[in-house]
Every structure is written in structure tokens, then in C-alpha cells.
Design an enzyme around this catalytic site. Structure first.
Site, PDB file in Angstrom:
ATOM      1  CB  ALA A  27       4.894   4.452  -3.870  1.00 19.49           C
ATOM      2  CB  ALA A  28       0.244   3.064  -1.620  1.00 22.92           C
ATOM      3  N   PRO A  29       0.466  -0.066  -2.585  1.00 19.03           N
ATOM      4  CG  PRO A  29      -0.135  -2.299  -2.259  1.00 19.03           C
ATOM      5  CD  PRO A  29      -0.238  -1.182  -3.252  1.00 19.03           C
ATOM      6  N   GLY A  30       3.167  -0.611  -2.166  1.00 15.76           N
ATOM      7  CA  GLY A  30       4.613  -0.733  -1.988  1.00 15.76           C
ATOM      8  C   GLY A  30       5.251  -1.973  -2.587  1.00 15.76           C
TER       9      GLY A  30
ATOM     10  CE  LYS B 297       4.566  -2.415 -10.564  1.00 14.95           C
ATOM     11  NZ  LYS B 297       3.251  -2.409  -9.871  1.00 14.95           N
TER      12      LYS B 297
ATOM     13  CG  ASP C 287      -0.443   6.075  -3.153  1.00 15.15           C
ATOM     14  OD1 ASP C 287      -0.114   5.284  -4.054  1.00 15.15           O
ATOM     15  OD2 ASP C 287      -1.652   6.350  -2.917  1.00 15.15           O
TER      16      ASP C 287
ATOM     17  CG  ASP D 111      -1.991  15.376  -6.681  1.00 12.79           C
ATOM     18  OD1 ASP D 111      -1.591  14.587  -7.557  1.00 12.79           O
ATOM     19  OD2 ASP D 111      -2.979  16.122  -6.840  1.00 12.79           O
TER      20      ASP D 111
ATOM     21  CB  CYS E 151      -1.947  -3.512 -14.368  1.00 10.70           C
ATOM     22  SG  CYS E 151      -3.019  -2.705 -13.189  1.00 10.70           S
TER      23      CYS E 151
HETATM   24  C1  LIG Z   1      -1.387   0.898  -9.580  1.00 10.23           C
HETATM   25  S1  LIG Z   1      -1.454   1.519  -7.983  1.00 10.23           S
HETATM   26  C2  LIG Z   1       0.229   1.500  -7.497  1.00 10.23           C
HETATM   27  C3  LIG Z   1       0.731   0.141  -7.063  1.00 10.23           C
HETATM   28  C4  LIG Z   1       2.131   0.205  -6.458  1.00 10.23           C
HETATM   29  N1  LIG Z   1       3.077   0.853  -7.349  1.00 10.23           N
HETATM   30  C5  LIG Z   1       2.641  -1.158  -6.122  1.00 10.23           C
HETATM   31  O1  LIG Z   1       3.390  -1.773  -6.893  1.00 10.23           O
HETATM   32  O2  LIG Z   1       2.287  -1.658  -5.034  1.00 10.23           O
HETATM   33  C6  LIG Z   1      -1.697   3.221  -8.256  1.00 10.23           C
HETATM   34  C7  LIG Z   1      -1.570   4.077  -7.013  1.00 10.23           C
HETATM   35  O3  LIG Z   1      -1.603   5.452  -7.426  1.00 10.23           O
HETATM   36  C8  LIG Z   1      -2.138   6.200  -6.377  1.00 10.23           C
HETATM   37  N2  LIG Z   1      -2.486   7.531  -6.947  1.00 10.23           N
HETATM   38  C9  LIG Z   1      -3.565   7.885  -7.679  1.00 10.23           C
HETATM   39  N3  LIG Z   1      -3.486   9.185  -8.041  1.00 10.23           N
HETATM   40  C10 LIG Z   1      -2.324   9.664  -7.536  1.00 10.23           C
HETATM   41  C11 LIG Z   1      -1.682  10.928  -7.553  1.00 10.23           C
HETATM   42  N4  LIG Z   1      -2.221  11.960  -8.181  1.00 10.23           N
HETATM   43  N5  LIG Z   1      -0.507  11.067  -6.907  1.00 10.23           N
HETATM   44  C12 LIG Z   1       0.049  10.027  -6.251  1.00 10.23           C
HETATM   45  N6  LIG Z   1      -0.520   8.793  -6.180  1.00 10.23           N
HETATM   46  C13 LIG Z   1      -1.672   8.619  -6.831  1.00 10.23           C
HETATM   47  C14 LIG Z   1      -3.282   5.340  -5.872  1.00 10.23           C
HETATM   48  O4  LIG Z   1      -3.636   5.692  -4.562  1.00 10.23           O
HETATM   49  C15 LIG Z   1      -2.666   3.945  -5.989  1.00 10.23           C
HETATM   50  O5  LIG Z   1      -2.119   3.552  -4.766  1.00 10.23           O
END
Ligand SMILES: C[S@@+](CC[C@H](N)C(=O)[O-])C[C@H]1O[C@@H](n2cnc3c(N)ncnc32)[C@H](O)[C@@H]1O
Length: 442
Positions: A263-266, A268, A286, A313, A381
Site C-alpha cells: 500500500a505505501a506510500p498510499g 491508491k 506494507d 508481509d 507499473c
Molecule cells: C508499487 S509500490 C506500492 C505503491 C502504492 N500502492 C501506492 O499507490 O502508493 C510497492 C510496495 O510494495 C511494498 N512491498 C514489497 N514487498 C512487500 C511484501 N512482501 N508485503 C507487503 N508490501 C510489500 C514496498 O515496500 C512498496 O511500498
């Protein structure tokens, strides 16, 4: 004070040394040198980002010009990067100053020596007379396009195999063009009509998007949008239209319980909350402690009341009663090279392989978490099939696929899921490159 070019060279030096995102090192260098003026920052940003955008071509020109056993790698970092920026100005900048070479020479004389400055002078005069197109005209298609558009050769070859020469060339060229800036109106704080009026008052002219009601396209802006009062109040966000499309594919509704798995940084999460009119629950997970803090901040400042940030996770998480899941998976970001040209430098097949493994285990676990007949959106992406169609094909007979009702072309044709998934591209949709799929649990 140091010139913008010299400071941009420092940004490139830091980037070379740390391989951290260019935007991050740019902020660090500006802070270190006490630069707060927007115009100066914009100028440094321009030189650093445009140079990285054209880095393969620039380094090719430089390597061809260096004599004897002198190589780009052996040069002192300040010389190497001042040269790169000057070559960018000489060869790629539309209205470059006639003083490009003199300025580079001056910087090197002050920072290194008179001898090094003479060397820089000679190299730049030679490159000024060189025609890049002529130099590459007899090389093969992949290498030529790799140099002319500054994308790694393996990436060009891979795309050629997936989408053919014509589409590949259009995509690669689009990555080097100025992209459309999209705004998403935060309807939790302001209506679209009011946002348009307020933006206009601040001399930011926008157009409503034909696909998504909360999206605006910037037509003209007399100042950076981030300096507008609306951006400062989180009434609008700069958000790519492709990223908005991912949320529309999820079809969030008031009262839903949604798991946003990465979800991060949020960006969506906050849009999901907007579609849910702040009614229901979003569990926003996240794995990164730093990024979950950013999410908490964004959620709060956007006026979202229904998000529950969790550091966790998603490859292991166990949770019940979830009927809608969004996996905006960690990926190579090969679809966002227009806004993040530095990814061209750090993108490798090994990295793609490692990330696709993470994607697979997150997807596997989330399909277990999802309730019977629940919806799962898997998006990246990325323009690479390992991070898109390949992931979905692995579950082809285990889930029901449904084509998301959003804009986009179909997936790459040699995959089973091709007609059920959507792809967005900068050269077709004016968005970042996105892969979006929708699965229903049988
Ligand atoms: C593409 S970014 C997400 C962007 C976010 N959805 C947004 O719209 O702002 C992918 C995210 O997945 C997180 N991530 C990576 N592996 C993960 C896991 N196993 N469980 C949860 N989050 C994970 C990363 O820290 C990163 O913030």
C-alpha cells in the site's frame, strides 16, 4: 555560487556512488548546498534528469572521443559528470547556450586542474563536431535504438521480441518525451468543479479526463503544481492516470472491506477511500517501516478515516473475510521510465527475476486470503511480461479471469491470459506503462 550544471554534476556523482533513486539524491544535494529557490532547483533537476535520460548516447559519444587508454570510468568523477552534462547540452538541449564548453572548462579548472580543463575543452570541441546518427547508422537495430533512445540493449531486444519493432521504437521514444502531468482531485476534500476553478485562479489550466471523473490533465501551468495551495492542502495529488485506472479496476464501494496488500506510500489507498466515500475499511499493508510512515502521513493529510495501516508481509499475512484485494506489486518500474529515467541505469534482468519471484509469492498468498468469489486486482507499473502476463498464466486454471472495465490494450499475445488483462503505455494512452489484471476466486 556553483552553477546549476556543477550542482547537477554533484547529483550525478552521488547517484553513481549510491545508486539511490535520482529524486532522492537530488533532494539531498540541494539540501546540502542550501538550495531552496524553486527556479534554481528546477534548473539543477533539468540538467541531472535530462542527462540521465540520454546517458547511454552521451557515454557512447564520450567513449568514442577519448583517446589511448583513457576511459570514462578512469576519469575523476567531477570531470566525468561535468562532461556528461556538457554533452547533453551540446547534443540534446534545444536552445543550448554558446558558453556550454567554457562553463564546463571553468568548473574543471576550479575543481581539478588547468590540465584537466584543457582536456575537457578538447573533448567537447571534438564532440560538438560529431553527428551521433551518422556514427550509429551501420550498427544493428537493437544497438542503434539502445544508443539513440538510451535504453539498455537487453531491454530493447526483449521488447522487440514481445511487441515488435514498431511498437518498441514508439515506446522507447515516448520514454524520452515530456510526459502528460495528471492530477487526481481528492473528492474527500473538494469537488472537481471547485478544484478546476481554484486551479485556474492560480494560473493552472486543466482539462477534465474522458475516462475518469476525478482526473484532470494539466494543459498549462505558470508555476509548479506542487507550489499551488490545492496541492499543499492535499485537495489534488499528482497521480498518473494509469495508477488511477488500477483503483477503478478494483471497483471499491462504500462499506467494502478491502485489503491493499502493497500500500505505501498510499496513493491508491487514498483513492480507494475516496471511492468508498470514507465508509467501510481498508487494511493497508506494507513491508517497509519507512514507507508505512509515509502512508500514515498521507492517509491523515488526505482526510481518509477508514484506513488501517499495518506493517507486514503480504507473502505471509493471514487474515479472514476479505472480498477485495489490491496487489500493486513491487516491480522493476520499467513502465515509469518517463518520470524516473534513472531506472534505465539500475534495471537488470537479475533484478526483474528477483522481483518476479516476490510477486509470485505475494500473489499465491493473497489468493489464499481472498474469500470465495472475491475480487483480486494484480497490477504492476512494468512493461515486462514476467511481471504481468507470466504471473497470471501461472494461475490460469486456478482462478476465473475477468477483463477489467478500464481503458487499455490487451496483454502480450503469446500468453493465455492476453485477452483478459489490460496494458497501458505512454505512447498510446499518455500514461505510465501499467499491467492490470482481475481475478475472481472460484
Ligand atoms: C508499487 S509500490 C506500492 C505503491 C502504492 N500502492 C501506492 O499507490 O502508493 C510497492 C510496495 O510494495 C511494498 N512491498 C514489497 N514487498 C512487500 C511484501 N512482501 N508485503 C507487503 N508490501 C510489500 C514496498 O515496500 C512498496 O511500498
Amino acid at each position: 555560487m556553483a552553477s546549476s550544471q556543477e550542482l547537477a554534476a554533484k547529483v550525478l556523482m552521488e547517484f553513481e556512488e549510491t545508486e539511490k533513486p535520482l529524486k532522492e539524491v537530488f533532494q539531498k544535494v540541494c539540501k546540502k548546498h542550501g538550495i531552496r529557490d524553486y527556479q534554481i532547483m528546477a534548473s539543477i533537476y533539468h540538467y541531472a534528469f535530462e542527462t540521465v535520460k540520454n546517458i547511454i548516447a552521451i557515454d557512447f559519444l564520450l567513449e568514442r572521443t577519448l583517446k589511448g587508454d583513457v576511459t570514462l570510468k578512469k576519469l575523476p568523477p567531477i570531470v566525468r559528470n561535468i562532461l556528461r552534462i556538457a554533452v547533453f547540452e551540446l547534443k540534446f538541449e534545444r536552445n543550448s547556450s554558446p558558453l556550454v564548453t567554457d562553463l564546463a572548462v571553468k568548473v574543471v579548472k576550479r575543481n581539478v586542474s588547468r590540465r584537466a580543463a584543457n582536456f575537457v575543452n578538447a573533448v567537447l570541441h571534438q564532440i560538438d563536431k560529431t553527428d551521433l546518427n551518422n556514427l550509429v547508422k551501420n550498427t544493428n537495430w537493437v544497438k542503434r535504438l539502445s544508443i539513440l533512445t538510451s535504453h539498455p540493449e537487453w531491454f530493447v531486444r526483449k521488447l522487440e521480441n514481445i511487441m515488435g519493432r514498431e511498437e518498441t521504437e514508439k515506446f522507447l521514444r515516448a520514454n524520452n518525451e515530456i510526459r502528460v502531468t495528471w492530477l487526481r482531485v481528492n473528492t474527500l476534500k473538494i469537488s472537481v468543479e471547485k478544484a478546476i476553478r481554484k486551479l485556474e485562479k492560480e494560473n493552472i489550466i486543466v482539462e477534465e479526463d474522458k475516462d475518469f471523473p476525478e482526473v484532470l490533465k494539466i494543459i498549462k501551468a505558470e508555476k509548479p503544481v506542487v507550489t499551488s495551495s490545492l496541492h499543499k492542502r492535499n485537495e489534488v495529488f499528482i497521480q498518473d492516470k494509469g495508477s488511477v485506472a488500477v483503483v477503478h479496476a478494483l471497483t471499491p464501494e462504500p462499506g467494502d472491506i478491502i485489503l491493499d496488500a502493497c500500500a505505501a506510500p498510499g496513493m491508491k489507498t487514498t483513492l480507494i477511500a475516496q471511492h468508498m466515500e470514507n465508509k467501510g475499511k481498508i487494511i493497508a499493508v506494507d513491508i517497509s517501516p519507512r514507507r508505512i510512515q509515509l502512508l500514515k502521513k498521507m492517509v491523515k493529510s488526505a482526510g481518509v478515516k477508514i484506513a488501517y495501516p499495518i506493517l507486514g508481509d503480504s507473502a505471509k499475512l493471514k487474515i479472514k473475510n476479505i472480498s477485495k484485494i489490491l496487489i500493486d506489486a513491487p516491480c522493476s518500474s520499467s513502465g515509469v521510465l518517463q518520470s524516473n529515467p534513472d531506472i534505465k541505469v539500475t534495471l537488470t534482468p537479475k533484478r526483474v527475476k528477483r522481483l518476479s519471484l516476490f510477486q509470485k509469492i505475494i500473489l499465491q498468498n493473497m489468493l489464499e486470503v481472498l474469500e470465495e468469489s472475491g475480487i483480486l486486482i494484480y497490477a504492476t507499473c512494468s512493461v515486462l511480461p514476467e511481471e504481468g502476463e507470466g504471473q497470471i498464466d501461472a494461475f490460469f486454471n486456478k482462478v476465473k479471469l475477468e477483463t477489467p472495465k478500464i481503458l487499455g490494450t490487451k496483454g502480450y499475445s503469446n500468453f493465455k491470459c492476453a485477452t483478459f488483462v489490460k496494458r497501458l503505455f505512454p505512447h498510446i494512452h499518455d500514461t505510465s506503462g501499467f499491467f492490470i489484471s482481475k481475478m475472481l476466486k472460484n
